[in-house]
Design an enzyme around this catalytic site. Structure first.
Site, PDB file in Angstrom:
ATOM      1  N   CYS A 135       0.657  -1.197  -0.105  1.00 24.88           N
ATOM      2  CA  CYS A 135      -0.178  -0.158  -0.047  1.00 24.88           C
ATOM      3  C   CYS A 135       0.689   1.315   0.226  1.00 24.88           C
ATOM      4  CB  CYS A 135      -0.418   0.010   1.265  1.00 24.88           C
ATOM      5  SG  CYS A 135      -1.728   1.310   1.458  1.00 24.88           S
ATOM      6  N   CYS A 160      -0.565   3.830   2.462  1.00 23.69           N
ATOM      7  CA  CYS A 160      -0.515   3.378   3.188  1.00 23.69           C
ATOM      8  C   CYS A 160       1.040   4.031   4.187  1.00 23.69           C
ATOM      9  CB  CYS A 160      -0.316   2.627   4.095  1.00 23.69           C
ATOM     10  SG  CYS A 160      -1.822   1.712   3.225  1.00 23.69           S
ATOM     11  N   ASP A 161       2.152   3.733   3.174  1.00 25.52           N
ATOM     12  CA  ASP A 161       3.354   3.557   3.784  1.00 25.52           C
ATOM     13  C   ASP A 161       4.639   4.494   2.759  1.00 25.52           C
ATOM     14  OD1 ASP A 161       2.740   1.283   4.940  1.00 25.52           O
ATOM     15  OD2 ASP A 161       3.196  -0.229   3.969  1.00 25.52           O
TER      16      ASP A 161
END
Ligand code: FAD
Length: 321
Positions: free
Chosen positions: A144, A147-148
């Site tokens: 992701c 997200c990261d």
């Protein structure tokens, strides 16, 4: 996310239970609620499904300026709730049949009855199953970018895959990373032409074609990947601080494998009507085997599944009278 975690008001019986609050589940809830059926969605993570972890959506019709995945996910959720659908946290662990009813057992042991069940549990990113992958998940290996990506400011990352997700998320990662290397096992990409054109014109992206990752390297910290050229068999190392994997999806069907007919690769067998091998159970969105797995097709499936569920519930009600 109003009331999402309040599970005290879950009823023992509904016309329709929907599993998964991605675009398919939310569309199904919107349509069932507008048809005045009692309906609830159980969602095991957060509403929005894979849309919620997508940075930017540019191909949803009617939103010509694009929209962030999290904003679109919120809109799907709030529109379903606005028309009366209940959307609640809950993990479906088992589905059993009892006469015309479907009995859904949740993780907390609670059992909920439904006349019709819509399965919209979507899919999860596929792993590449090479040494080092499991060890570094969450510590350098990610599925992701939204997200990261922020953890890789001024660092070098590798993106694996050749579809729209790989190229789009690779472009997104150039906002943070000093260099993004996209590695693809074939000699051409499956991504749409417009996405390819944009990725090729981004000078922070480097491409390595015809190569498979055979190991993710590092002792304490991820340091790169070992790749093998598909044509020459030659092996080499590409250094990086992070690896983002976008090589396809596995259907979330483990819970249903003894109940429904699945395809050999684990998706639910259901045609355009979303009907599965069990009457009264419908499959909508990415969990159903089909040509194009996108937000628009998931939402369309949700609407069709709701209509089919409504017909099924009407028949049961007529038989019970
Ligand atoms: C990184 C990325 C970028 C993408 N970009 C785009 C794009 O730009 N445009 C586009 O059209 N598509 C895009 N897609 C594809 C799109 O997100 C999917 O096609 C769409 O989300 C499918 O919707 P769905 O409702 O079928 O499933 P999902 O979105 O996967 O939602 C399924 C939901 O079910 C829940 N669930 C699973 N099992 C259970 C259970 N047992 N009990 C309860 N709940 C459960 C999950 O937690 C999840 O929330 C992208 C996907 C990814 C991963």
């Amino acid at each position: 996310m109003k009331n999402f975690f309040n599970t005290d008001d879950i009823l023992p019986k509904y016309d329709v239970v929907i599993l998964g609050a991605g675009p398919a589940g939310c569309a199904a809830a919107l349509y069932t609620a507008r048809d005045d059926l009692s309906a609830i969605i159980f969602e095991k993570n957060y509403p929005g499904g894979n849309v919620a972890i997508t940075e930017m959506v540019e191909n949803y019709p009617g939103i010509d300026v694009g929209i962030t995945g999290s904003d679109l996910a919120n809109k799907f959720f709030s529109q379903a709730v606005k028309f009366g659908a209940q959307v609640r946290y809950g993990v479906c662990q088992k589905v059993e049949l009892e006469d015309d009813y479907k009995i859904i057992t949740l993780e907390d042991g609670r059992r909920v009855m439904a006349k019709a069940l819509i399965i919209a549990t979507g899919s999860r990113p596929k792993r590449i199953n090479v040494p080092g992958e499991a060890k570094f998940i969450g510590r350098g290996v990610s599925f992701c970018a939204t997200c990261d990506g922020g953890f890789f400011k001024d660092r070098e990352v590798i993106v694996l895959g050749g579809g729209n997700s790989a190229l789009e998320e690779g472009m997104y990662l150039t906002r943070f990373a000093s260099k993004v290397t996209i590695i693809h096992r074939r000699d051409s990409f499956r991504a749409s032409k417009i996405v390819q054109k944009r990725a090729f014109s981004n000078d922070r992206i480097k491409f390595i074609m015809d190569a498979s990752v055979i190991e993710i390297l590092g002792e304490e910290k991820l340091t790169g990947v070992k790749i093998r050229n598909a044509k020459t068999g030659e092996e080499s190392v590409v250094n990086a601080d992070g690896v983002f994997i976008f090589v396809g999806y596995d259907a979330n069907t483990d819970t249903f494998k003894d109940l429904l007919e699945l395809t050999p690769d684990g998706f639910i067998k259901a045609g355009e009507t979303t009907e599965t091998s069990v009457p009264g159970i419908f499959a909508a969105g990415d969990v159903r085997k089909k040509e194009l797995m996108q937000i628009i097709t998931a939402a369309a499936d949700g609407a069709v599944a709701a209509k089919m569920a409504e017909k099924y519930v009407t028949e049961i009600d007529a038989n019970e009278r």
